[in-house]
Design an enzyme around this catalytic site. Structure first.
Site, PDB file in Angstrom:
ATOM      1  CD  GLU A 241      -8.567   7.170 -10.217  1.00 47.50           C
ATOM      2  OE1 GLU A 241      -8.485   6.361 -11.158  1.00 47.50           O
ATOM      3  OE2 GLU A 241      -8.926   8.356 -10.360  1.00 47.50           O
ATOM      4  CD  GLU A 242      -2.177  -0.019  -6.876  1.00 50.29           C
ATOM      5  OE1 GLU A 242      -1.640  -0.980  -6.295  1.00 50.29           O
ATOM      6  OE2 GLU A 242      -1.525   0.854  -7.466  1.00 50.29           O
ATOM      7  NE  ARG A 243      -2.619   2.411  -1.261  1.00 46.18           N
ATOM      8  CZ  ARG A 243      -1.724   3.294  -0.884  1.00 46.18           C
ATOM      9  NH1 ARG A 243      -2.117   4.487  -0.448  1.00 46.18           N
ATOM     10  NH2 ARG A 243      -0.429   3.029  -0.938  1.00 46.18           N
ATOM     11  CB  ALA A 246      -7.396  -3.462  -4.544  1.00 46.53           C
TER      12      ALA A 246
END
Length: 383
Positions: A241-243, A246
């Site tokens: 999810e972070e990637r 971003a």
């Protein structure tokens, strides 16, 4: 993935907050090297933007992850990288595992106030000797009675100097490195938590980054997220999810940099002709815009598959790799066309040039993304 009217409505109401409450202060926050996280997060929390895809019973909107991506794209209109990154840590880096695997009691104590904007969260994964190689972390949590006693340190902690709690990855046993780690919700005001320093950085100036030490910090065993020993797995899931988040954020920033470069080069003349009308310039900007559109398509495809429950590790890694590399190309090419102005701190393109360099390092370096992609392509040498 095609956005609905609901996605656009969400973006529109967020744009008002960005234009009224954030962008007018960005230059000041960049100069000060920090931004008032509690104040900004409270404004976003009141409007529902800190828990878009989080459960309704903890104050979230209960929407799917595509709405988080729509929010991350809209936050790309903030005129710096540091503030959106700090928001992303709160919404899509420190809290997904808690929302998915945490107990009701933990969610009540940490997730609910984070969604409301009453508490600022940070993520404690990287260490001095372990960044992209997460399995090598040394921070230990030793069980004593109904508590863990934690010793170690964390590096590159975004929001670290202002955070109320940290989602901490620590070794809770001496087992194999992928099965001996746990995620722990740890209040930052506990005895033994020391903010060693605020780190000065090349870019992302408005986002505070801390080095944190833990010296015999005692935390209840019930503060563990999900099962003991599953922390590495939860963190890997959290990374997806972070990637994707971003990538969504940087896509909008790249759009804006290209557009502002078009406007500037249309006005600026060289050899009696606007800079834009030189074929080497307008062709290059066309190439860059094409690449941005392709990246957006990959992002939306990966997000659509993720919502349907698919493993998108390969696609998310590809998108993150491409985003970091493309951001460097966009920043470098566009800055060139601004000439001397591009080398000043007065223009957005120079700030983007500095801020966007982090994307190929943070959240898993380019080389780690390549290794993950190779693993899925089955091209790595056999052990």
């Amino acid at each position: 993935l095609i956005y609905t009217r609901d996605h656009f409505a969400l973006q529109e109401s967020l744009r008002k907050i960005v234009d009224q409450e954030i962008n007018p202060h960005v230059d000041q926050w960049e100069a000060e090297g920090t931004f008032p996280a509690h104040k900004v997060f409270k404004i976003l929390g009141n409007a529902g933007f800190l828990g878009v895809n989080k459960p309704v019973e903890y104050g979230g909107l209960g929407l799917d992850f595509s709405y988080s991506i729509a929010v991350s794209e809209e936050l790309g209109n903030i005129r710096c990288g540091g503030v959106p990154m700090a928001i992303g840590v709160q919404t899509d880096m420190a809290t997904p595992a808690l929302a998915r695997f945490g107990s009701a009691e933990l969610k009540e104590e940490f997730l609910l106030p984070s969604i409301a904007g009453d508490k600022v969260a940070c993520l404690g994964v990287s260490e001095v000797g372990a960044g992209s190689d997460v399995s090598s972390i040394l921070t230990k949590a030793v069980k004593k009675g109904d508590e863990y006693v934690i010793n170690g340190g964390k590096m590159w902690t975004t929001n670290g100097t202002q955070a109320d709690w940290i989602c901490l990855l620590a070794n809770t046993s001496d087992g194999p490195p992928h099965r001996n780690k746990s995620l722990i919700c740890l209040p930052m005001n506990l005895p033994g938590v020391h903010i060693a320093r605020k780190i000065e950085k090349l870019g992302m100036w408005s986002s505070d980054t801390a080095e944190v030490f833990f010296d015999d910090v005692r935390v209840p065993c019930k503060n563990i997220v999900g099962q003991e020993g599953m922390g590495f797995t939860y963190q890997m899931l959290q990374f997806q999810e972070e990637r994707l988040w971003a990538v969504g954020n940087i896509v909008t920033m790249m759009d804006n940099i290209i557009q502002e470069t078009i406007q500037y080069t249309r006005q600026r003349k060289i050899f009696k002709l606007p800079v834009l009308y030189h074929q080497s310039v307008n062709f290059r900007l066309a190439e860059l815009q094409t690449e941005v559109e392709l990246l957006r398509s990959l992002l939306h495809r990966a997000t659509a598959l993720y919502i349907k429950g698919n493993d998108v590790t390969k696609l998310a890694s590809m998108a993150k790799l491409k985003a970091g590399r493309l951001a460097r190309e966009v920043g470098d090419s566009c800055l060139q066309y601004w000439g001397g102005m591009g080398f000043t701190s007065d223009v957005l393109v120079s700030r983007f040039y500095r801020d966007s360099r982090l994307l190929s390092i943070g959240g898993g370096a380019d080389e780690v993304m390549l290794a993950i992609i190779c693993k899925y392509m089955d091209t790595l040498p056999k052990k």
